[in-house]
Structure formats: C-alpha cells, structure tokens
Design a protein around this motif. Structure first.
Motif, PDB file in Angstrom:
ATOM      1  N   UNK A  83     -42.171 -15.197  62.409  1.00  0.00           N
ATOM      2  CA  UNK A  83     -43.365 -15.663  61.731  1.00  0.00           C
ATOM      3  C   UNK A  83     -44.288 -14.493  61.447  1.00  0.00           C
ATOM      4  N   UNK A  84     -45.141 -14.696  60.490  1.00  0.00           N
ATOM      5  CA  UNK A  84     -46.071 -13.657  60.025  1.00  0.00           C
ATOM      6  C   UNK A  84     -47.405 -13.854  60.726  1.00  0.00           C
TER       7      UNK A  84
ATOM      8  N   UNK B   4     -36.590  -2.604  54.027  1.00  0.00           N
ATOM      9  CA  UNK B   4     -37.560  -2.356  52.963  1.00  0.00           C
ATOM     10  C   UNK B   4     -38.693  -3.353  53.111  1.00  0.00           C
ATOM     11  N   UNK B   5     -39.528  -3.451  52.104  1.00  0.00           N
ATOM     12  CA  UNK B   5     -40.743  -4.267  52.223  1.00  0.00           C
ATOM     13  C   UNK B   5     -40.451  -5.746  52.355  1.00  0.00           C
ATOM     14  N   UNK B   6     -39.212  -6.199  52.035  1.00  0.00           N
ATOM     15  CA  UNK B   6     -38.888  -7.636  52.092  1.00  0.00           C
ATOM     16  C   UNK B   6     -37.686  -7.929  52.968  1.00  0.00           C
TER      17      UNK B   6
ATOM     18  N   UNK C 265     -45.514  -3.088  49.036  1.00  0.00           N
ATOM     19  CA  UNK C 265     -44.657  -3.399  47.884  1.00  0.00           C
ATOM     20  C   UNK C 265     -45.486  -3.446  46.630  1.00  0.00           C
ATOM     21  N   UNK C 266     -44.864  -3.698  45.474  1.00  0.00           N
ATOM     22  CA  UNK C 266     -45.602  -3.795  44.222  1.00  0.00           C
ATOM     23  C   UNK C 266     -46.388  -5.097  44.216  1.00  0.00           C
ATOM     24  N   UNK C 267     -47.605  -5.089  43.619  1.00  0.00           N
ATOM     25  CA  UNK C 267     -48.420  -6.317  43.625  1.00  0.00           C
ATOM     26  C   UNK C 267     -47.911  -7.328  42.627  1.00  0.00           C
TER      27      UNK C 267
ATOM     28  N   UNK D  67     -34.136 -11.882  55.226  1.00  0.00           N
ATOM     29  CA  UNK D  67     -34.580 -11.629  53.853  1.00  0.00           C
ATOM     30  C   UNK D  67     -35.894 -12.354  53.570  1.00  0.00           C
ATOM     31  N   UNK D  68     -36.460 -12.073  52.386  1.00  0.00           N
ATOM     32  CA  UNK D  68     -37.624 -12.808  51.916  1.00  0.00           C
ATOM     33  C   UNK D  68     -38.902 -12.522  52.668  1.00  0.00           C
ATOM     34  N   UNK D  69     -39.011 -11.375  53.291  1.00  0.00           N
ATOM     35  CA  UNK D  69     -40.255 -11.027  53.996  1.00  0.00           C
ATOM     36  C   UNK D  69     -41.326 -10.619  52.991  1.00  0.00           C
ATOM     37  N   UNK D  70     -42.565 -10.758  53.418  1.00  0.00           N
ATOM     38  CA  UNK D  70     -43.667 -10.357  52.551  1.00  0.00           C
ATOM     39  C   UNK D  70     -44.017  -8.898  52.843  1.00  0.00           C
TER      40      UNK D  70
END
Length: 1121
Positions: free
Chosen positions: A876-877, A848-850, A940-942, A906-909
């Motif tokens: 890394x991003x 998912x988004x994260x 994802x949601x803002x 986990x914890x991706x932006x």
C-alpha cells in the motif's frame, strides 16, 4: 416428260421441264369416293347396309322388328320372302314396312302371337342396276317354360358318400343360366368338394353332416324374357352309419344293413364324364369347355394336360376349382387329346377327351364392289375356308347364276367371276354363298359400269400448312370413268421444279417427303380421261416447328416445400400455341396448390400424391411438342412398426421390426433406444444403431433393468418419429459390474477426512439393495483398513484424524446379489489448518518509477499444514496528509501461485512511499504476515495539466489560464507552451515554443495578429521528462473601425440573410472537420509530438512469469496481471 405410276407409291425426281405426274389406269377396279355430291349423281346398285342377325330370337312380349337397310342410286325398293316364298306384307294388317327402308315391323302387341311369325326371312333390295339380298334371318320367339311338376323324395345318405343333385331345367330359347340357391335366395357355397357342373347338376365328391338341409333349389334364369324359373326344393340328410342302420331297421329287413366300412376313405372315380374316354366337338372361334368332376374321400384334386402338346398360355383358363378347362378363341390347332387326372391320397384316375375343332365357313377373301368403265375388265373373287371345306355358289341379283340371264362379258371359274369388255348392261349385284354343315356366309358385291368425265373432289384453293422438315401431303381426290390420269404443276404458269424427290400416291395425293421453306407456293392438279379434263389449285405454306427451348428438369423435393417446373416454348410467329401441363398423362389435379405462371408450373406444399411425371405439352394447329420431368417427393421415413422381442436371454434379446415407408429416400440406418421403466421411467437412452437394410438387432442388456425399446429410421432427409414402444422385458439381477467413480478424500476440518464419490445410477446397480463399502487407512502407517457400509449417500466423514495426513481410500459397490469387482485405491488428505510461519528475508528492489521486484525465503513445508497454494504480497501507498484521517487504507494484493520466491509489483505510482509484507497461503487460508518492508519510487513524467482556458481576447493578445497536473509524479520544473496560427484554409503557420515557470497558472501572449485563430499545445515537466499535453484554440478580435463598419452593414436586411447563409455553410464545414479529426486526422505539430513520445510512457513487458494475481484490497476491485 410423262412418268408412269404403278399402284404402289413411287418416288419421282424433278427435272428442268415442268413436273408432269401421271396416274395410269389400274388393272384393279375403280373405287367410288364416298363424296355426298358425287354419290348424288352416280348410278349405283343396291348395297345392304344393315340387317338383323341370322339367328334372331325375339321377345314374344314386344313387337317384332326385322331390319333391312340398303343404299343405292336410284334408291332401292324392298321385298321379302318367308320360308322361301314371297311374303306379301300388304295382305297382313299387322305387318308394315318403314318408309324409305326395308325394315319390317310386326305389331303383335295389340293382337297376334309371336309363334305365328316364326320362320326364315330374307330381304331383297332392288333398283335398275341390280338386286342385293340379305342373309336368311331365322326368327324365333324366346321361350321360358315352367318346370314339370314332380315329387322329389328326400335323399338320405351316409357321411362320406358322393351325391349328384340333378337340375334338368326345361328346354328354353335361348338356353337358361343355371344356379343353385336356398329359400333365402342365398347362393349355396361351392368348393373343391361341392360344385356345379356345366349341365347344371350339383356334384358332391363326398358329403358331410353340414350338407344336411331341405332347400337345395335349382334356378333357371332366362335372360331374354327376364324371368327366373324354380325347381322344387330337394331335401338332403347326411347321417352316420349307426343312424342309417337305425333307420333301415325301422323300415327294411335285416339283410339291408350298411357296414361301417362304407364311409371309409376311397380313391377317386369320375362322376362326369363316364368311362375312360370321351369325344368333344367345338367350332372354330368359340370357347372350348372341358369338364371332369370326380368323387372320392378325401376330396380329389383335378389336373389337366394335353397329350403331345402344351396348353396355350394366353388362352387357357381354369374354372370351377380347376374342374373345368376353358380355351378361348379355339382353332383347328387346338384339336387333340386332353387328359384330366383326379388324385387324392389313395390313388389317381384319368379320363381322355378327344377334341375335334370344326369350322363354319369364314372369309379368306370376300368379294369387293367393282366400278368399271365400258370396255374394261375386272374380277370378283370369293374365297372362304372351313372344316369341312365350304362349297361356293354364285347368284346374280338374288338368282342362282345358273338360271340367271346370260351375260357374254361374264365367265365363272369356281370362286372367281372374270369380266371382260364390260358394257353398261353388265351392271348387276352378285352374291357369293359359302356353306358347309355348320353354317354359311353370304356376301353381296356389285359390278357398276359407268362412263364419267373426270371430277376433282378436293375443294378448290385449299390451304395446306405444314411444319418445316415434315412431309407435306397435297390432296387431289378425283373420280372418273375411265380412270383419269393425274398431272401436278407448281406455280400458276407451270414453272419448272428443281427440288428433290416427290411421291405421287394412287389416290392422286402429291407428297413432299421433307418440306422446306422454298416448298411454299401454289400447286395445280390436273385430271384427264377420254371424256374430259378437270383441274384444281391448292396452296402450301411452310411453318417453323414448335420447340421447347427450356425443358422441365427432374426434381427431388421434401414434403411440404414448393417446386417449380419451367417450360419455355419457341414457335412460328403466325401460330398461336397453347401450353398445357399433364400429370402422369392426365389433367392436373383440381387443386389451388397448382399454379401456372407464364412458363412455369409451381406446386406449393408438395405432398406424396404429387409424385409422378409432369409433362409440358405445347400445341399449335399444326404440331405439338412435349417434355417431361419426374418429381420425387421425399421426406423423413415413416416410423417403424410391429416391434417384436424374441430369443430372450439373461443379458441379450433379439428385437425385430417392420420398416415404415421410406418416402422415396432410402433408409440409411435404424436407431434403437431403450427406456428403463423401473429406474428412469419416461427417459429414453440411445442403445444401438444398425444398417438401413436390417430389420433385426441382437441387443446386449444389463441386469435388473425393465427394458422397453423403440426404433427410429433415418434417411438423407432426416429422422423419423419414434415407433410405438415394444413390450417390456425385465432382466435378472446380478452383482454390480462397476464401482463408483470420482472417489476423493479431502478434509473439511483440520481433524476430519471427507470421502466423496459419484454414486451408481439405478441402471448400473444391477440389482436391488445397492450399497457402498467405504474403506480407508493412513498411507504411511501400518494400520489395517477401516471399512463401513452405507446406502443412499455419496460421501462419508471420518472424524478424529491428524491434520493434513495422506490416506488411502477405496469405495466398492454391492447389492443383494454380491459385490462389484475390487475397486481402485485413491489417495486423499485429512483436513488442512492455517500455516504457522511467515516468509523470511523479504527484500525489495525498485526497477523504475512504476515497477518493483520482491524476493523472500520459502516457508518450511511442515509449517504450511496443507496444500501450498502460493504466496501473497500485501502492499500500500503512504497516504498524503489530506487523506490520513480516512479509516481504511487502500491495500493491494498480488498472489503468486505455487512455490515461487520472487515476483514483480507493477502499476506503482511514481514519486511515492510504499509498504509491503508477504504471507504463505494453503487450502485453509493465509499464514502470519512477514515484517513490513518500506520502499520509495522515483519521479516520473507528469500527467497533462488538469485544464486550459483562453480568456480576455483582444486585437493582439490572448490570456491563458490552467490548473496543474492532477498527478505531477514528481516536482514540476516548468511548463512548455507551443502555439501556431491557422489560416482560413486550415493550414498551420510557424510554431512558437515558450517556457513558463512551474509556479505560474496564468500567462498572457502579446503582439499577436488581429482576427487570427491560434492553436495551443501545453504540457508540464519534471526531472523525469515531459508529460502529456493538452490543446486548445482561440481567436483574436478585429479592429474598432472594421467593427464599426460591420455594425453599419449589419443593420441591412440583405446582409443579415447573407450572414445566415455563411454561418450555415461554416457550421457544415466545422461538422465535416470534426468528423475527420475524430477519424484520426492530425495537424503536423501533433504528428511531431506523437513522434517524440516519452519512452517512459511505453508499456513494460515481462515474460518471466513474475507478475502475480493482482487484487486491490479494501475499496478497490480486483484485477489480473
């Protein structure tokens, strides 16, 4: 109704008629009460009240005083006889009689000699009713004569002989006290061998050379004259047989030489008394003293028995090293044969003493005074006993009754005089004399015939106060001749009594055995005889008993603490109690630690001496009650002492000790500790524990230790201080009985093997020269063991090893005595190196988004070259254009332990571009990285808009300004604004929903109500959904006309004050509302928004263990998932 009362007290029951209790005339004589006022009026014959002893030894240096005191009515006159004839004191200027007394004073201090007045004196006291006489008083001056001068030759005797040193003091009066001393006035030591006899002689059962001295002196102390007389010193010399023969050779003929056999051991013989039997007489009541002193070598021991009987236990005593047997208060039953036995190793001898106990006269019934009324009868009885039986003789007024004037009312029958129908002329003093060869008894008893009307001697209106349920005794002391009868009434008018039993005593006292509250009242006593009547009123009050309603209780307290005892007292309100505290039936210690506060005794800082029984005593004028409690002061035990080591062996020793005081709490156990003064001086270790009843312990020891022990005692309170240390005990050395522990083999470099172990301490070394034999070989090879011996280290490094190869390792202890048992073998590895191969076939799946999932293929084990620690993912991003000029990239690291081949990130932006690679990790470090893998996260949601402000409020409009979300997490599609009015009671109005394009940052709301508060809810949206909201409140303005009126009003002072008060009230309300909101209070719209929370915001759950250890690389700190 009249009730006769016998001499013994008798119970009477109350009837429905007045209670009349009569005391009838007794057959026995009337007793005259010792009331001073009564005695002033009554005639009474003389009575001797004081006289000198029968055997009166006087001090010749002082005046002679011979006492004779008597009483009577009228007062008696006195006369004396001396040696049986009248002693006319008027003719001797040295003799006077004390005024009002018969006591003689003979003044020999100025002139005259005491010997002149030796003799037998008797005093007579006489008045019109008769004459009383004293005993025969034998007056003798004391004597302390000097010793007659005599020449005492020195006594020479051989070693072992017996010896008697005579004293033979001069005859004194009274006999002197004898003792032996030397020239320095030091008493000569006495023992079973040397002792003083009853006659004063000094007896030696056998002499020794140390008995030689020149100053054996006998002293006689005459206590009456306070003088001591001294005999001439006696010289004694004890010599051996050879010395004795030399002395004889110089002075005597050859025939008088002594044989060496004369000082040999011999059986006992008696020095006193002589022969096999003797007789002894003693008087009843005296101390019987029997003596046996024997000589012999070795010194004899004396034993005593009574033939056909046993020695009285509580009256028998042994003196003078059992050579003297004493029986106190001897009686006729002590007559018989007593045997003393002298015994030593060579034989025994006995002597029988036949004891006869005689008795001077002693009273069985001495005659008593008789007070009779005219016409009455009575008796005088005089009975005495003795051995031989005494003879009874009667005198009247000091004259033998045989020659005294005749009295028809008197008849003599042996030891009894019978009187019948006496008249006043029958009054006289009679003397009874009981005598035998050992002494006499003389008693005066008068017959006083009186005619007196009744008198009541108890004070009138006496108040008696008695505790309820106790006996009440109402006195009616009376006198009259003839003997009056006594009547008792209750109440002023003699009201009838309906109570229980009453008791009337012979002395007129009325007893109420169990007094009750209704016993209170006035009681009247009436005494009558034929000569008249007397009466008296007394009053009785019944009081409530004193009680302790809260008693002190048993207490156990530790030393130094505080204890309190309670004692609450309830009492009759008319009585004033005093409460005192006692300790062990004595006064409390005078100590400020003891304080009494109302109903409590408090003892602070309790000490051992405070243990005991504490008693609370409540006293009133009528009764007292008490209650006690025991205080036990406890503490930790005192330390044990007298430690002793016994039965020492190579590996054990016995330790014994003496327990200290347990301080009133039994010792439950002893703890034994040891100190190894050789290896760890000053450090004490636990060794053993034993029961509190034991005082010894068998201790197991280790070799080559210098032991010192101490013991502590423990009870329920705690543990004592340690005892003093015992003596030291060094055990013998031995080979070690254990090997080092914690043996490990790990390489610090790729080509070495570091072998480490936990070394033995000094206590475990068992002997000097402790070393370690270190051995190793490859596990999978055929090599022999390689060994090295080292000392004083705990590791050894083996160099030149292959990289990461398993080795077998063992470490064995040894010392100067030998080796420890064969050690256990452990496995280790040589040093690790960095892995050589990167993980392959890395694949990324976006969840998912994260959240994303990563898979990879494992690295071959041989290429790891060490212990596999796990796999590490670096990710890394991709940076935005504004951040690409930064030198460092924020890389994050996740480590997955062990051999896992997949994991979760986990914890991706959301809506981001990511890159990652995977590396294998061993104990040395990381291997090469895999090829980079790229992936993108969906929208994802803002986040909530960064800010929201309301500007330019008017009567009907408000303008909103905002900043976009800091994390849009995708492409914004629109904003949603919701608002609703709030009235004065904080109730919310209808909710308005408004959509605003995504490119706007300002919006004006029109057609609003004037002077109204509004609440706004504002959030952004992407294609993934709505983000978090931001809220704000604002108020529209009022119209101009109203504002003008407000300005006019505002100029008034009263309005300013009112507005200040309103403002203060509003401020308080706002504070309350703010507090309630912070505690969780919500508006209804807020509750609805919470209910519509975006499911994507909910936390993600993973339970397959695919989340690794998370770290933020570069500038980001580590975190764990």
């Amino acid at each position: 109704m009249q009730l006769k009362i016998m001499p013994k007290k008798k119970r009477l029951s109350a009837g429905r008629v007045p209670l009349i209790l009569f005391l009838c005339q007794m057959i026995s004589a009337l007793e005259v009460p010792l009331d001073p006022k009564l005695l002033e009026d009554l005639l009474q014959p003389p009575t001797i009240t004081q006289q000198s002893p029968k055997d009166y030894i006087i001090d010749p240096r002082e005046n002679i005083v011979i006492q004779c005191e008597a009483k009577g009515k009228p007062p008696p006159s006195f006369s004396w006889t001396r040696n049986g004839t009248h002693f006319d004191i008027d003719k001797d200027p040295l003799v006077t009689m004390k005024p009002g007394s018969g006591t003689l004073i003979i003044n020999i201090m100025s002139e005259g000699k005491a010997e002149t007045y030796e003799g037998v004196y008797q005093c007579t006291a006489r008045n019109e009713r008769g004459a009383a006489i004293s005993n025969n008083i034998v007056v003798r001056p004391s004597r302390s004569p000097l010793w007659t001068k005599e020449k005492l030759e020195p006594i020479i005797l051989r070693n072992g002989q017996s010896l008697v040193l005579p004293c033979r003091p001069p005859v004194g009066l009274p006999p002197p006290i004898i003792f032996w001393m030397d020239n320095s006035f030091q008493r000569l030591p006495q023992s079973e061998r040397v002792s003083q006899g009853l006659n004063g002689d000094l007896y030696f059962s056998n002499v020794l050379p140390e008995d030689t001295r020149e100053d054996y002196i006998c002293y006689a102390r005459f206590n009456h004259t306070q003088t001591i007389q001294q005999k001439q010193p006696i010289s004694v010399k004890v010599i051996s047989v050879d010395e004795l023969n030399d002395t004889i050779a110089a002075n005597l003929s050859d025939t008088e030489f002594y044989s060496a056999k004369s000082s040999r051991e011999r059986p006992p013989t008696f020095l006193t008394p002589e022969g096999n039997a003797s007789n002894k007489e003693e008087l009843r009541g005296n101390v019987l003293s029997l003596e046996c002193i024997a000589e012999g070598l070795p010194t004899p021991i004396i034993y005593w028995i009574k033939e056909d009987g046993i020695l009285p236990i509580n009256r028998t005593f042994y003196k003078n090293f059992k050579k003297t047997l004493q029986i106190i208060h001897v009686s006729e039953a002590d007559s018989g044969n007593y045997q003393c036995i002298a015994k030593n190793a060579l034989g025994a001898i006995h002597h029988t003493i036949s004891v006869t106990v005689k008795a001077a006269p002693y009273w069985i019934m001495a005659p008593q005074n008789l007070v009779l009324s005219p016409g009455e009868d009575g008796t005088l009885i005089c009975r005495a006993n003795g051995k031989p039986k005494p003879r009874i003789s009667w005198l009247t007024n000091g004259v033998p009754v045989e020659i005294a004037p005749d009295d028809p009312s008197r008849k003599i029958d042996g030891d009894t005089i019978i009187f019948s129908n006496v008249q006043e002329r029958s009054s006289a003093v009679y003397q009874c004399n009981a005598s035998n060869e050992y002494g006499y008894l003389l008693a005066n008893a008068f017959v006083n015939v009186l005619a007196e009307p009744p008198r009541i001697l108890t004070p009138t209106h006496t108040l008696y106060q008695v505790i309820a349920n106790r006996p009440a005794l109402l006195d009616c002391a009376f006198f009259g001749s003839p003997l009056p009868t006594i009547e008792w009434f209750k109440g002023a008018k003699g009201s009838a009594l309906h109570e229980d039993i009453y008791v009337l005593h012979e002395n007129g006292t009325l007893e109420i055995p169990v007094a009750q509250k209704d016993s209170t009242g006035t009681y009247t006593c009436v005494a009558r005889n034929k000569l008249g009547m007397a009466k008296n009123e007394v009053h009785l009050e019944i009081k409530d008993p004193t009680r302790i309603i809260k008693q002190p209780e048993y207490a156990v307290v530790q030393r130094g603490n505080t204890v309190s005892f309670e004692c609450e007292v309830k009492h009759d309100h008319t009585l004033i109690p005093t409460v005192i505290w006692l300790k062990d039936n004595s006064e409390l210690p005078s100590d400020e630690r003891f304080t009494i506060d109302k109903d409590h005794l408090v003892i602070a800082d309790v000490s051992d001496d405070d243990s005991g029984t504490y008693t609370c005593v409540a006293n009133t004028t009528l009764d007292n009650v008490s209650a006690s409690a025991v205080l036990s002061v406890v503490d930790v035990p005192n330390p044990p002492f007298d430690l002793e080591l016994t039965n020492p062996l190579d590996k054990s020793v016995q330790l014994s000790w003496t327990p200290g005081d347990d301080n009133n709490s039994p010792i439950t156990k002893f703890i034994i500790e040891y100190e190894d003064t050789m290896h760890e001086a000053g450090l004490w270790h636990h060794h053993a524990e034993v029961s509190g009843t034991q005082t010894t312990a068998q201790l197991k020891l280790s070799p080559y230790v210098n032991y010192s022990f101490r013991v502590m005692a423990e009870n329920s309170i705690g543990r004592s201080l340690p005892s003093e240390a015992s003596e030291q005990y060094l055990t013998k050395a031995a080979e070690p009985d254990k090997n080092p522990t914690a043996v490990e083999g790990l390489g610090s470099e790729p080509d070495n093997l570091v072998i480490t172990w936990k070394p033995l301490n000094g206590f475990e070394s068992n002997g000097p020269g402790l070393q370690y034999k270190v051995s190793w070989r490859q596990k999978d090879g055929d090599d022999e063991w390689t060994s090295v011996v080292v000392a004083n280290v705990s590791k050894y490094i083996v160099s030149g090893t292959p990289t990461f190869v398993p080795y077998l390792i063992k470490v064995q202890a040894l010392n100067d005595v030998g080796f420890a048992p064969e050690p256990a073998v452990v496995m280790g590895h040589s040093g690790e190196d960095l892995p050589m191969v990167a993980p392959g076939n890395v694949r990324v799946t976006v969840v998912n988004s994260t959240l994303a999932e990563v898979h990879w293929d494992p690295v071959p084990l041989k290429s790891i070259r060490g212990h596999l620690q796990g796999y590490r993912i670096y990710y890394w991003k991709a940076q935005s254009p504004s951040k690409r000029n930064r030198r460092h990239i924020e890389k994050k690291i996740l480590t997955f332990q062990g051999s896992k081949t997949h994991g979760m990130l986990p914890g991706l932006e959301p809506f981001s571009h990511y890159t990652l690679n995977v590396r294998v990790v061993n104990g040395k470090g990381e291997g090469p990285a895999s090829a980079d893998q790229v992936f993108n996260t969906p929208e994802g949601v803002p986040s909530a808009p960064s800010s929201l402000k309301i500007v330019n409020p008017t009567l009907d409009s408000l303008t909103l300004e905002w900043d976009p979300p800091s994390h849009p997490n995708g492409i914004l599609t629109e904003y949603t604004l919701k608002y609703q009015p709030i009235n004065s009671t904080h109730e919310l109005g209808p909710l308005v929903d408004l959509k605003i394009p995504a490119n706007k940052t300002r919006w004006t709301l029109k057609n609003l109500n004037f002077s109204t508060r509004y609440k706004f809810y504002f959030y952004a949206q992407t294609s993934a959904g709505s983000g978090s909201q931001i809220t704000e409140e604002a108020v529209t303005t009022v119209d101009e006309a109203m504002a003008s009126r407000q300005v006019d009003i505002a100029t008034q002072g009263w309005f300013i004050g009112l507005m200040c008060a309103v403002a203060l009230l509003i401020l308080i309300l706002l504070i309350v509302c703010f507090i309630r909101r912070n505690k969780g209070g919500k508006y209804p719209v807020k509750e609805k928004e919470d209910a519509r929370a975006d499911p994507e915001i909910q936390p993600m759950k993973e339970d397959d263990g695919t989340f690794g250890e998370y770290r933020l690389f570069s500038f980001v700190s580590s975190a764990s998932f």
